[in-house]
Write a protein that holds these residues in place. Structure first.
Motif, PDB file in Angstrom:
ATOM      1  N   MET A   1       0.876  -1.064  -0.250  1.00 31.47           N
ATOM      2  CA  MET A   1      -0.630   0.123  -0.273  1.00 31.47           C
ATOM      3  C   MET A   1       0.737   1.616  -0.198  1.00 31.47           C
ATOM      4  SD  MET A   1      -2.604   1.386   3.233  1.00 31.47           S
ATOM      5  CE  MET A   1      -3.406  -0.311   2.144  1.00 31.47           C
ATOM      6  N   PRO A   2       0.694   1.816  -0.662  1.00 37.95           N
ATOM      7  CA  PRO A   2       1.396   3.122  -0.819  1.00 37.95           C
ATOM      8  C   PRO A   2       1.043   3.885   0.289  1.00 37.95           C
ATOM      9  CG  PRO A   2      -0.489   3.551  -3.128  1.00 37.95           C
ATOM     10  CD  PRO A   2      -0.363   2.239  -2.407  1.00 37.95           C
ATOM     11  N   GLU A   3       1.707   5.170   0.632  1.00 44.91           N
ATOM     12  CA  GLU A   3       2.258   5.914   1.706  1.00 44.91           C
ATOM     13  C   GLU A   3       1.452   6.679   1.697  1.00 44.91           C
ATOM     14  OE1 GLU A   3       5.344   8.648   3.778  1.00 44.91           O
ATOM     15  OE2 GLU A   3       5.642   6.642   4.745  1.00 44.91           O
ATOM     16  N   ASP A   4       0.131   6.987   2.959  1.00 46.94           N
ATOM     17  CA  ASP A   4      -0.937   7.942   2.171  1.00 46.94           C
ATOM     18  C   ASP A   4       0.004   9.612   3.069  1.00 46.94           C
ATOM     19  OD1 ASP A   4      -3.097  10.260   2.889  1.00 46.94           O
ATOM     20  OD2 ASP A   4      -4.284   8.392   3.103  1.00 46.94           O
ATOM     21  N   PRO A   5       0.145  10.387   2.418  1.00 45.36           N
ATOM     22  CA  PRO A   5       0.322  11.498   2.906  1.00 45.36           C
ATOM     23  C   PRO A   5       0.056  11.943   4.182  1.00 45.36           C
ATOM     24  CG  PRO A   5      -0.910  12.628   1.134  1.00 45.36           C
ATOM     25  CD  PRO A   5      -1.149  10.563   1.429  1.00 45.36           C
ATOM     26  N   PRO A   7      -2.273   9.896   7.250  1.00 49.30           N
ATOM     27  CA  PRO A   7      -2.993   8.922   7.877  1.00 49.30           C
ATOM     28  C   PRO A   7      -4.204   9.314   8.944  1.00 49.30           C
ATOM     29  CG  PRO A   7      -0.507   9.056   8.168  1.00 49.30           C
ATOM     30  CD  PRO A   7      -0.769   9.841   7.705  1.00 49.30           C
ATOM     31  N   ARG A   8      -4.914   8.934   8.780  1.00 46.34           N
ATOM     32  CA  ARG A   8      -5.718   9.660  10.555  1.00 46.34           C
ATOM     33  C   ARG A   8      -6.921   7.973  10.647  1.00 46.34           C
ATOM     34  NH1 ARG A   8      -8.989  13.997   9.637  1.00 46.34           N
ATOM     35  NH2 ARG A   8      -6.918  15.246   9.477  1.00 46.34           N
ATOM     36  N   PRO A   9      -7.082   8.357  11.080  1.00 45.33           N
ATOM     37  CA  PRO A   9      -8.160   7.254  11.486  1.00 45.33           C
ATOM     38  C   PRO A   9      -9.482   7.538  10.472  1.00 45.33           C
ATOM     39  CG  PRO A   9      -7.783   7.751  13.319  1.00 45.33           C
ATOM     40  CD  PRO A   9      -6.938   9.137  12.261  1.00 45.33           C
ATOM     41  N   GLY A  10     -10.097   5.854  10.356  1.00 44.65           N
ATOM     42  CA  GLY A  10     -11.298   5.222   9.450  1.00 44.65           C
ATOM     43  C   GLY A  10     -10.768   5.214   8.032  1.00 44.65           C
ATOM     44  N   ARG A  11      -9.378   5.911   7.519  1.00 37.21           N
ATOM     45  CA  ARG A  11      -8.898   5.300   6.218  1.00 37.21           C
ATOM     46  C   ARG A  11      -8.085   4.569   6.299  1.00 37.21           C
ATOM     47  NH1 ARG A  11      -8.200  11.895   4.626  1.00 37.21           N
ATOM     48  NH2 ARG A  11      -5.856  11.445   5.146  1.00 37.21           N
ATOM     49  N   PRO A  12      -8.086   3.762   4.882  1.00 37.64           N
ATOM     50  CA  PRO A  12      -7.118   2.908   4.864  1.00 37.64           C
ATOM     51  C   PRO A  12      -5.537   3.280   5.662  1.00 37.64           C
ATOM     52  CG  PRO A  12      -8.376   2.391   3.162  1.00 37.64           C
ATOM     53  CD  PRO A  12      -8.494   3.746   4.022  1.00 37.64           C
ATOM     54  N   VAL A  13      -4.390   2.122   6.107  1.00 35.82           N
ATOM     55  CA  VAL A  13      -3.597   2.781   6.454  1.00 35.82           C
ATOM     56  C   VAL A  13      -2.805   1.253   6.515  1.00 35.82           C
ATOM     57  CG1 VAL A  13      -3.842   4.465   8.053  1.00 35.82           C
ATOM     58  CG2 VAL A  13      -3.735   2.315   8.999  1.00 35.82           C
ATOM     59  N   ARG A  14      -1.223   1.514   6.085  1.00 35.26           N
ATOM     60  CA  ARG A  14      -0.618   0.396   6.417  1.00 35.26           C
ATOM     61  C   ARG A  14      -1.041  -0.597   8.099  1.00 35.26           C
ATOM     62  NH1 ARG A  14       5.581   2.174   7.321  1.00 35.26           N
ATOM     63  NH2 ARG A  14       4.401   3.853   8.170  1.00 35.26           N
ATOM     64  N   GLY A  15      -1.091  -1.793   7.200  1.00 30.31           N
ATOM     65  CA  GLY A  15      -1.267  -2.365   8.467  1.00 30.31           C
ATOM     66  C   GLY A  15      -2.491  -2.953   8.601  1.00 30.31           C
ATOM     67  N   SER A  16      -3.575  -1.774   7.933  1.00 27.82           N
ATOM     68  CA  SER A  16      -5.099  -1.563   8.431  1.00 27.82           C
ATOM     69  C   SER A  16      -6.303  -1.189   7.140  1.00 27.82           C
ATOM     70  CB  SER A  16      -5.248  -1.307   9.318  1.00 27.82           C
ATOM     71  OG  SER A  16      -7.350  -1.228  10.369  1.00 27.82           O
ATOM     72  N   GLU A  17      -6.444  -1.816   6.034  1.00 25.57           N
ATOM     73  CA  GLU A  17      -7.496  -1.707   6.107  1.00 25.57           C
ATOM     74  C   GLU A  17      -9.061  -0.822   6.306  1.00 25.57           C
ATOM     75  OE1 GLU A  17      -7.333  -2.313   2.076  1.00 25.57           O
ATOM     76  OE2 GLU A  17      -5.684  -3.133   2.564  1.00 25.57           O
ATOM     77  N   THR A  18      -9.137  -0.971   6.940  1.00 24.85           N
ATOM     78  CA  THR A  18     -10.400  -0.149   8.084  1.00 24.85           C
ATOM     79  C   THR A  18      -9.858   1.817   8.156  1.00 24.85           C
ATOM     80  OG1 THR A  18      -9.748  -1.608   9.871  1.00 24.85           O
ATOM     81  CG2 THR A  18     -11.270  -2.508   8.007  1.00 24.85           C
ATOM     82  N   LEU A  22      -5.411   3.112  15.993  1.00 22.58           N
ATOM     83  CA  LEU A  22      -4.801   2.314  16.761  1.00 22.58           C
ATOM     84  C   LEU A  22      -3.297   1.879  15.623  1.00 22.58           C
ATOM     85  CD1 LEU A  22      -2.485   1.927  19.008  1.00 22.58           C
ATOM     86  CD2 LEU A  22      -3.185  -1.048  18.742  1.00 22.58           C
ATOM     87  N   MET A  23      -3.756   1.552  14.310  1.00 18.52           N
ATOM     88  CA  MET A  23      -3.393   1.731  13.443  1.00 18.52           C
ATOM     89  C   MET A  23      -2.233   2.267  12.485  1.00 18.52           C
ATOM     90  SD  MET A  23      -2.446  -1.534  13.494  1.00 18.52           S
ATOM     91  CE  MET A  23      -1.282  -1.608  12.464  1.00 18.52           C
ATOM     92  N   ALA A  24      -3.835   3.441  12.578  1.00 18.99           N
ATOM     93  CA  ALA A  24      -3.556   4.663  11.654  1.00 18.99           C
ATOM     94  C   ALA A  24      -1.956   5.479  12.952  1.00 18.99           C
ATOM     95  CB  ALA A  24      -4.625   5.454  11.842  1.00 18.99           C
ATOM     96  N   ALA A  25      -2.074   5.311  13.861  1.00 19.74           N
ATOM     97  CA  ALA A  25      -1.055   6.385  15.123  1.00 19.74           C
ATOM     98  C   ALA A  25       0.369   5.557  14.948  1.00 19.74           C
ATOM     99  CB  ALA A  25      -1.846   6.184  16.237  1.00 19.74           C
ATOM    100  N   LEU A  26       0.109   4.177  14.320  1.00 20.57           N
ATOM    101  CA  LEU A  26       1.701   3.700  14.043  1.00 20.57           C
ATOM    102  C   LEU A  26       1.940   4.340  12.952  1.00 20.57           C
ATOM    103  CD1 LEU A  26       0.625   0.182  16.067  1.00 20.57           C
ATOM    104  CD2 LEU A  26       2.328   2.073  16.792  1.00 20.57           C
TER     105      LEU A  26
END
Length: 112
Positions: A1-5, A7-18, A22-26
């Motif tokens: 997954m490309p790095e989103d400029p 990251p925030r909760p509720g949007r796909p981030v590294r390690g979590s499609e949802t 916590l994953m958005a914070a990480l």
């Protein structure tokens, strides 16, 4: 997954499609230099050049990017006299203190 400029909760981030919070914070905190910037702001307001110096002279473009991400995430705010942690950023710093203590315990366990 490309790095989103941004990251925030509720949007796909590294390690979590949802985009679990916590994953958005990480994802945000795991970016190079991010934790260092937060750490260097722990004692209060710092100007851009001083912050860059404290961060072992990281490039100005990387520092500007990290500050932008942290500002959008409401962790850092800027003013005429520099950057500082927001109340949310202070809460994050408080949350990191147990990890700092664990790191010291780990260091002792390894005999470093």
């Amino acid at each position: 997954m490309p790095e989103d400029p941004h990251p925030r909760p509720g949007r796909p981030v590294r390690g979590s499609e949802t985009g679990r919070p916590l994953m958005a914070a990480l994802d945000l905190l795991g970016r190079r230099w991010t934790l260092r910037v937060i750490w260097e702001l722990r004692h209060g307001r710092v100007g851009f050049r001083e912050l860059q110096r404290r961060c072992e002279r990281m490039s100005s473009s990387v520092l500007a990017t990290r500050l932008g991400e942290l500002t959008e995430a409401l962790i850092v705010e800027t003013g005429e006299d520099g950057y500082r942690l927001t109340p949310l950023g202070e809460q994050l710093l408080d949350a990191l203190h147990p990890l700092e203590n664990w790191g010291l315990t780990w260091e002792k366990a390894l005999g470093s």
